[in-house]
Motif scaffolding. Structure first.
Motif, PDB file in Angstrom:
ATOM      1  N   UNK A 186     -53.832  10.815  29.742  1.00 24.04           N
ATOM      2  CA  UNK A 186     -54.784  11.318  29.343  1.00 24.04           C
ATOM      3  C   UNK A 186     -55.808  11.706  30.664  1.00 24.04           C
ATOM      4  N   UNK A 187     -56.443  13.128  30.374  1.00 29.10           N
ATOM      5  CA  UNK A 187     -57.720  13.612  31.065  1.00 29.10           C
ATOM      6  C   UNK A 187     -57.975  12.831  31.794  1.00 29.10           C
ATOM      7  N   UNK A 188     -58.886  12.048  31.751  1.00 29.18           N
ATOM      8  CA  UNK A 188     -60.383  11.317  32.416  1.00 29.18           C
ATOM      9  C   UNK A 188     -59.626  10.134  33.503  1.00 29.18           C
ATOM     10  N   UNK A 189     -58.454   9.957  34.196  1.00 25.27           N
ATOM     11  CA  UNK A 189     -57.676   9.445  35.149  1.00 25.27           C
ATOM     12  C   UNK A 189     -58.031  11.065  36.518  1.00 25.27           C
ATOM     13  N   UNK A 223     -60.368  19.551  38.048  1.00 17.19           N
ATOM     14  CA  UNK A 223     -59.364  20.091  38.928  1.00 17.19           C
ATOM     15  C   UNK A 223     -58.596  21.263  38.294  1.00 17.19           C
ATOM     16  N   UNK A 224     -58.609  21.662  36.802  1.00 18.00           N
ATOM     17  CA  UNK A 224     -58.146  22.787  36.297  1.00 18.00           C
ATOM     18  C   UNK A 224     -58.956  23.953  36.997  1.00 18.00           C
ATOM     19  N   UNK A 225     -59.912  23.501  36.956  1.00 19.13           N
ATOM     20  CA  UNK A 225     -61.169  25.017  37.517  1.00 19.13           C
ATOM     21  C   UNK A 225     -61.657  25.877  35.810  1.00 19.13           C
ATOM     22  N   UNK A 248     -58.143  15.225  34.932  1.00 22.69           N
ATOM     23  CA  UNK A 248     -59.367  16.387  34.626  1.00 22.69           C
ATOM     24  C   UNK A 248     -59.708  15.967  36.258  1.00 22.69           C
ATOM     25  N   UNK A 249     -59.077  15.209  37.256  1.00 25.09           N
ATOM     26  CA  UNK A 249     -59.411  15.606  38.475  1.00 25.09           C
ATOM     27  C   UNK A 249     -57.727  15.502  39.286  1.00 25.09           C
ATOM     28  N   UNK A 250     -56.993  15.517  39.307  1.00 26.40           N
ATOM     29  CA  UNK A 250     -55.600  15.214  39.819  1.00 26.40           C
ATOM     30  C   UNK A 250     -54.692  16.927  40.480  1.00 26.40           C
ATOM     31  N   UNK A 251     -55.604  17.270  41.040  1.00 20.50           N
ATOM     32  CA  UNK A 251     -55.306  18.747  41.354  1.00 20.50           C
ATOM     33  C   UNK A 251     -53.242  19.517  41.366  1.00 20.50           C
ATOM     34  N   UNK A 252     -52.713  19.779  41.544  1.00 24.18           N
ATOM     35  CA  UNK A 252     -51.690  20.696  41.814  1.00 24.18           C
ATOM     36  C   UNK A 252     -51.515  21.637  42.269  1.00 24.18           C
TER      37      UNK A 252
END
Length: 212
Positions: A209-212, A169-171, A45-49
């Motif tokens: 997991x997308x929680x980080x 982070x996925x918008x 959820x929070x790591x951008x690319x």
């Protein structure tokens, strides 16, 4: 959320194969290298690319501050015997949706399929319930990430249903599976020997997991 015991950077958790410790600024390069992979970032959820060094450094400072405040506990996953070599992260912090304690984790691609995420998550879950007073822990995973679902199920989480979740982070909002583990279930699993700090490697799994 977390007691004084965890609010000092000398705090460690040890498993059969891993050391879990506070993240350090020296970890930033490894965080960029591993979390910056698209296959890793897109499940969170929070790591951008793309993920640039300044973002990793900012994350480390924020994680250490949150750890010191007791608002969360974010730990670097490192192999035992190589405590300076970060291979991923595991953490528990307030969910942005409802503020409840939520588990998240990610591992670098070279370390997938070896059961490290399950081992690290179980250690942190044990610490959360053993040292703290909260009675419930939540977690979520994208529906396209069955590996993360298997990790959560091995840790004792019960499936609560699917729905849309905001991945910052996925918008946007994406379909996600939601899970819950309460203190009573954790205590039962501990007494049955189904959780703990030492476990054999799991079968191949995309440990995210997308929680980080």
């Amino acid at each position: 959320m977390f007691p004084d015991l965890t609010r000092d950077d000398v705090f460690r958790l040890e498993t059969r194969r891993l050391w879990l410790r506070w993240p350090r600024l020296a970890d930033a390069q490894a965080i960029v290298r591993f979390a910056g992979e698209k296959a890793v970032a897109e499940m969170t959820a929070r790591i951008p690319h793309p993920y640039i060094p300044e973002m990793a450094e900012r994350f480390v400072f924020q994680a250490r501050q949150s750890n010191a405040d007791g608002r969360s506990l974010q730990l670097a996953i490192t192999p035992k015997g190589k405590p300076n070599s970060l291979i991923g992260l595991v953490g528990i912090g307030p969910s942005p949706e409802d503020g409840k304690p939520s588990l998240g984790y990610w591992l670098g691609i070279p370390f997938w399929g070896q059961g490290y995420a399950t081992e690290a998550a179980r250690a942190l879950i044990d610490a959360f319930f053993a040292y703290g007073h909260e009675d419930e822990l939540t977690a979520s995973a994208r529906v396209i990430n069955p590996g993360s679902r298997r990790v959560l199920e091995k840790c004792g989480f019960a499936y609560q249903g699917s729905g849309l979740a905001e991945l910052q982070a996925r918008g946007g909002f994406y379909p996600a599976d939601h899970f819950r583990l309460d203190r009573r279930a954790w205590e039962s699993l501990k007494s049955w020997g189904h959780t703990g700090l030492v476990r054999e490697p799991a079968e191949a799994e995309a440990e995210l997991s997308f929680a980080c």
